[in-house]
Scaffold this motif. Structure first.
Motif, PDB file in Angstrom:
ATOM      1  N   VAL A   1      35.801 -19.427  23.453  1.00  0.00           N
ATOM      2  CA  VAL A   1      36.482 -20.581  24.045  1.00  0.00           C
ATOM      3  C   VAL A   1      36.503 -20.364  25.562  1.00  0.00           C
ATOM      4  O   VAL A   1      36.489 -19.223  26.023  1.00  0.00           O
TER       5      VAL A   1
ATOM      6  N   LEU B   1      38.654 -21.301  29.013  1.00  0.00           N
ATOM      7  CA  LEU B   1      39.883 -21.825  29.608  1.00  0.00           C
ATOM      8  C   LEU B   1      39.675 -21.882  31.119  1.00  0.00           C
ATOM      9  O   LEU B   1      39.300 -20.886  31.732  1.00  0.00           O
TER      10      LEU B   1
ATOM     11  N   SER C   1      41.435 -22.946  34.807  1.00  0.00           N
ATOM     12  CA  SER C   1      42.545 -23.380  35.642  1.00  0.00           C
ATOM     13  C   SER C   1      41.923 -24.216  36.752  1.00  0.00           C
ATOM     14  O   SER C   1      41.319 -23.695  37.676  1.00  0.00           O
TER      15      SER C   1
ATOM     16  N   ARG D   1      33.905 -25.712  23.189  1.00  0.00           N
ATOM     17  CA  ARG D   1      35.361 -25.516  23.156  1.00  0.00           C
ATOM     18  C   ARG D   1      35.832 -25.156  24.572  1.00  0.00           C
ATOM     19  O   ARG D   1      35.692 -24.017  25.020  1.00  0.00           O
ATOM     20  N   LEU D   2      36.340 -26.153  25.263  1.00  0.00           N
ATOM     21  CA  LEU D   2      36.687 -26.025  26.676  1.00  0.00           C
ATOM     22  C   LEU D   2      38.048 -26.652  26.928  1.00  0.00           C
ATOM     23  O   LEU D   2      38.319 -27.769  26.490  1.00  0.00           O
ATOM     24  N   VAL D   3      38.906 -25.913  27.627  1.00  0.00           N
ATOM     25  CA  VAL D   3      40.227 -26.409  27.997  1.00  0.00           C
ATOM     26  C   VAL D   3      40.315 -26.393  29.514  1.00  0.00           C
ATOM     27  O   VAL D   3      40.075 -25.361  30.145  1.00  0.00           O
TER      28      VAL D   3
ATOM     29  N   ALA E   1      42.980 -27.072  32.599  1.00  0.00           N
ATOM     30  CA  ALA E   1      44.395 -27.246  32.933  1.00  0.00           C
ATOM     31  C   ALA E   1      44.488 -27.496  34.436  1.00  0.00           C
ATOM     32  O   ALA E   1      44.002 -26.704  35.237  1.00  0.00           O
TER      33      ALA E   1
END
Length: 169
Positions: free
Chosen positions: A11, A13, A15, A52-54, A56
């Motif tokens: 995954v 993540l 910022s 699968r990338l988040v 924020a």
């Protein structure tokens, strides 16, 4: 991206700070990246970890710049076709500070990541120049492989095929 590809995460993540986008003055960023570039960076990241990338949002200082960059990232996440980058952007070389920073990263990490051992050669090039070098390199490798295969086949001469010997000098 080379390290991320070699690492092959499950995954990703991110910022998302947009201080490098146009609109932020030099003490905060000053790199003048277009919002479109952030869309393309997001699209590249989507190629990792099966997508699968988040992302924020960190916050920021220039609301217009943050909105434009965020919109470009969300557009990429939705799979929308991204606006093409201008020829001017594609032919723009990175700033000297960016090149120096990346050289330090390559120096520190190349002993751990094989992918960085050949990245330094096109570091100061524009995207167009780097892609041209990659194409030329691929063509050279293909030609050398063809010669190698041809040489192997030449080495398997039939025993019945006569070979001329050169007279000694």
């Amino acid at each position: 991206m080379p390290i991320a590809n070699e690492f092959a995460p499950d995954v990703v993540l991110v910022s998302s700070g947009f201080d490098a986008v146009e609109g932020h003055p030099p003490p905060l960023g000053g790199y003048k990246l277009t919002a479109k570039c952030f869309g393309y960076l997001t699209k590249q990241l989507m190629g990792l970890a099966g997508g699968r990338l988040v992302l924020a949002l960190e916050g920021g200082h220039d609301l217009t710049a943050i909105c434009d960059a965020s919109e470009a990232c969300v557009s990429a996440l939705l799979g929308n076709e991204l606006e093409p980058l201008s020829d001017e952007v594609l032919q723009q070389r990175p700033s000297l500070n960016a090149v120096r920073s990346i050289e330090k990263v390559i120096e520190a990490h190349s002993k751990y990541w094989r992918c960085l051992q050949r990245s330094a050669s096109t570091l100061a090039y524009s995207l167009v120049e780097a892609q041209k070098c990659e194409t030329e390199e691929a063509e050279t490798v293909t030609a050398m492989a063809s010669l190698s295969v041809a040489a192997k086949h030449m080495g398997k001469r039939s025993e019945e095929e006569p070979m001329e010997e050169e007279p000694p000098l």
